[in-house]
Design an enzyme around this catalytic site. Sequence first.
Site, PDB file in Angstrom:
ATOM      1  N   GLY A 121       0.837  -1.198   0.000  1.00 23.03           N
ATOM      2  CA  GLY A 121       0.000   0.000   0.000  1.00 23.03           C
ATOM      3  C   GLY A 121       0.872   1.247   0.000  1.00 23.03           C
ATOM      4  N   SER A 122       0.441   2.277  -0.713  1.00 23.28           N
ATOM      5  CA  SER A 122       1.291   3.459  -0.876  1.00 23.28           C
ATOM      6  C   SER A 122       0.473   4.748  -0.986  1.00 23.28           C
ATOM      7  CB  SER A 122       2.160   3.290  -2.119  1.00 23.28           C
ATOM      8  OG  SER A 122       1.301   3.002  -3.229  1.00 23.28           O
TER       9      SER A 122
ATOM     10  N   ASN B 188      -1.084   8.057   1.345  1.00 26.30           N
ATOM     11  CA  ASN B 188      -0.203   8.954   2.101  1.00 26.30           C
ATOM     12  C   ASN B 188       0.255   8.323   3.412  1.00 26.30           C
ATOM     13  OD1 ASN B 188      -2.684   9.556   3.417  1.00 26.30           O
ATOM     14  ND2 ASN B 188      -2.012  11.662   3.810  1.00 26.30           N
ATOM     15  N   TRP B 189      -0.620   7.559   4.072  1.00 27.67           N
ATOM     16  CA  TRP B 189      -0.194   6.887   5.305  1.00 27.67           C
ATOM     17  C   TRP B 189       0.728   5.720   4.959  1.00 27.67           C
ATOM     18  CZ3 TRP B 189       1.467   7.422   9.688  1.00 27.67           C
ATOM     19  CH2 TRP B 189       1.307   6.545  10.765  1.00 27.67           C
ATOM     20  N   GLY B 190       0.408   4.996   3.897  1.00 30.88           N
ATOM     21  CA  GLY B 190       1.253   3.877   3.478  1.00 30.88           C
ATOM     22  C   GLY B 190       2.661   4.345   3.164  1.00 30.88           C
TER      23      GLY B 190
ATOM     24  N   ALA C  48      -0.870  11.464   8.866  1.00 30.09           N
ATOM     25  CA  ALA C  48       0.198  11.019   7.960  1.00 30.09           C
ATOM     26  C   ALA C  48       1.150  12.152   7.580  1.00 30.09           C
ATOM     27  CB  ALA C  48      -0.414  10.392   6.711  1.00 30.09           C
TER      28      ALA C  48
ATOM     29  N   LYS D 118     -13.337   6.164  17.967  1.00 32.71           N
ATOM     30  CA  LYS D 118     -12.991   7.577  18.190  1.00 32.71           C
ATOM     31  C   LYS D 118     -13.561   8.468  17.091  1.00 32.71           C
ATOM     32  CE  LYS D 118      -9.478   7.610  15.037  1.00 32.71           C
ATOM     33  NZ  LYS D 118      -8.842   8.537  14.123  1.00 32.71           N
TER      34      LYS D 118
ATOM     35  N   ASN E 161     -13.393  14.024  10.578  1.00 28.78           N
ATOM     36  CA  ASN E 161     -14.763  13.836  11.079  1.00 28.78           C
ATOM     37  C   ASN E 161     -15.204  15.021  11.930  1.00 28.78           C
ATOM     38  OD1 ASN E 161     -15.454  10.913  10.285  1.00 28.78           O
ATOM     39  ND2 ASN E 161     -13.405  10.744  11.175  1.00 28.78           N
TER      40      ASN E 161
ATOM     41  N   GLN F  85     -15.138   8.415   7.669  1.00 32.36           N
ATOM     42  CA  GLN F  85     -15.164   7.129   8.350  1.00 32.36           C
ATOM     43  C   GLN F  85     -16.177   7.144   9.503  1.00 32.36           C
ATOM     44  OE1 GLN F  85     -13.281   4.837   6.779  1.00 32.36           O
ATOM     45  NE2 GLN F  85     -14.457   3.424   8.021  1.00 32.36           N
TER      46      GLN F  85
END
Lengths: 416, 416
Positions: free
Chosen positions: B17-18, B20-22, B178, B275, B342, B370
């Site tokens: 996975g790539s 922005n967090w990946g 990220a 959360k 959120n 989410q």
Amino acid sequence: MGSLLPYARKHKVAVIGSGNWGTAIAKIVAENTASNPAIFEKDVQMWVYEEKVEIPKGSRHYDPASPLCQGPQNLTDVINQTHENIKYLPGITLPANLHANPSVVDAVKDSTILVFNLPHQFIIKTCEQIKGKIVPYARGISCIKGVDVQEEGISLFSETIGKILGIYCGALSGANIASEVAQEKWSESSIAYDPPHLDSKAPSPNRSPSSSTVDVVHFEHKDVSGQLSRVKLQALPSDYPPVDHAVLKSLFHRPYFHIRVVHDVAGVSLGGALKNVVAIAAGWVEGMGWGDNAKAAVMRVGLLEMVKFGEKFFGATINTRTFTEESAGVADLITSCSGGRNFRCAKLSVERKQPIWKIEETELNGQKLQGTLTAHEVNKFLKKQGCEDEFPLLTAVYRILEGDMSIEDIPSHIER
Amino acid sequence: MGSLLPYARKHKVAVIGSGNWGTAIAKIVAENTASNPAIFEKDVQMWVYEEKVEIPKGSRHYDPASPLCQGPQNLTDVINQTHENIKYLPGITLPANLHANPSVVDAVKDSTILVFNLPHQFIIKTCEQIKGKIVPYARGISCIKGVDVQEEGISLFSETIGKILGIYCGALSGANIASEVAQEKWSESSIAYDPPHLDSKAPSPNRSPSSSTVDVVHFEHKDVSGQLSRVKLQALPSDYPPVDHAVLKSLFHRPYFHIRVVHDVAGVSLGGALKNVVAIAAGWVEGMGWGDNAKAAVMRVGLLEMVKFGEKFFGATINTRTFTEESAGVADLITSCSGGRNFRCAKLSVERKQPIWKIEETELNGQKLQGTLTAHEVNKFLKKQGCEDEFPLLTAVYRILEGDMSIEDIPSHIER
């Protein structure tokens, strides 16, 4: 619940202190005595340290024809006639059943419930003034934030009050900014109240059999320094509703001020002290522009150290869930790290590259930061106990204030 | 610590996975394989879903003479030549030992540690693609936030991955944005890793005696709906450093990214889901202008319901202190209620008097919230369990989203 039973007598309530938090709490209390006539006498006395004030032109109370507007007046007279504490809680209308009283002795006379809301430095002096002049079976609630930390040990203000007056005193603390509460913006608070089983109907092994009319118990308390105090506590006559959690909730809970009553007086009190130290660290991190992740990290470590402090120095007399579950714990920490005074001054000190005492001078109008004071007191105590290393964040705040560490070192210092 | 012992083989690490967090996680992992040569092979493969990109004029990589700037190019080629993921993590230089690979099968080949960082909807498909093509004794870490909540039960993404691939998979989650992590702003994160005692030297009662060369254990897992799964887990050959908490810390911990490794996979995963629902409530409260006290109150109640949710539906398999002590719990909650997506959309929906899906459309550039999704899923689950009333805040968020309750009702609804 006691309030549902018919009792011959009602509780008389007095509020001792009338700063902005004192007045906000007095407003709540007077609203509740009025709406719970089976339990409380309607009228509430509020002790006001007398001073001269002038109603400013342009105020809604200004009327050139009124005697109240002819030069300086007593603050108590102004409060009682305008139903507003124009000096310490301007703009908020107070209930008509709340009476300002310049004599603390007169204010507490015949009161069975005493609500304390004073600056730290006046607690002992004020208690000495009313000692012996209160109803011997009165009960207290201290709304004074924090604890008294000395090198030798930690004492709770509620206990100091209780010892001087020979009564049991609980504590109220939470995520409460006085002005927001006064404006009836919704918030929560915690009350901690855990007297020996004296006011309840349940038989208590500590109950003295010596007297059938006046029930007395010797309430022993050992503080962190190991000092033992013994308070002779007198039972409430049975024609009063017992002062239990339900009655306290009736006195403090409002639709806009939600109360949870717990037993953990030490936890509720300690939360209100340590969170100010954490808020300074959070303010520095925000001032550095390190972002929300970093601020959350500092708050998480702060919460952990609060729990650990409680566990280590109060042992079984504290419930560590108070810190993570109650308003006086995690919620107060969050509020204080969002916009509280300690947070704001610490943030400004980074942004303006000035020491925090300089910011305190220019921003606080003569008031003092609680967080810097507590950081010093807590460090003295931790040093004496040889525990500085176990509380890296509390220690880092002290060292940075002292100039012995830089803010940039916080991450590596608290890393574990 | 395993890393101090001499092992004949080293771990090969792949990142699947790539986004922005990946990419941010891949950067960390590649930095750490380079600085821990005794444990890891230096080169890290990162699977990139291939697409065409153009290097924009004005980019620091733009050179009209370069073949890379002649029209659309493969994203993998651009990453490998510029060491920047110009599409998903622009402006951040990636380590030269991180290699973008358009073939997921080739990327995971021979890798003993697989780091998963995919959008929810691609997890199953991607795992099916590499099933049987990975090293049978590989171990996984899922950096995928949240859990999969269905009416029937809750499953953890790490378990879904583990089941499909027949490997053990832990989870990483925390107060991490990220872009801040990629910029090396200091933050913390939690890794949860609790495999059966297979990779450790300690004898395990579950260890199968059937083979002396390949150690196998049958790892049983019962999910919330009561479904039992059985994964045949293969032990790591003894010439590899065991994949233990210390090795995982070596792979993920950086001076700017502090890792705590715990055992509670369910707690770490659940925190990241619930959360987001709390953050919606906090956004509404902030949008209403109710002040910091009220926001702290909502966050406190949210944290309590997270703890209760864990206790009630995961029982002894969860450690509720994860929620109150770890980055994946309270810290992630705080960050999400400060400026997360959120929170921001919920706040805007009040300020603009628009439904939140409208804000989602205009503000999120096609991405989905989410929190609203999780609020619906969690409610379906709670309804099926007959437990809506026990989780008043989670239920209130769902009902407000559905138009069955108004934001003004939150305080009285969550009052207890």
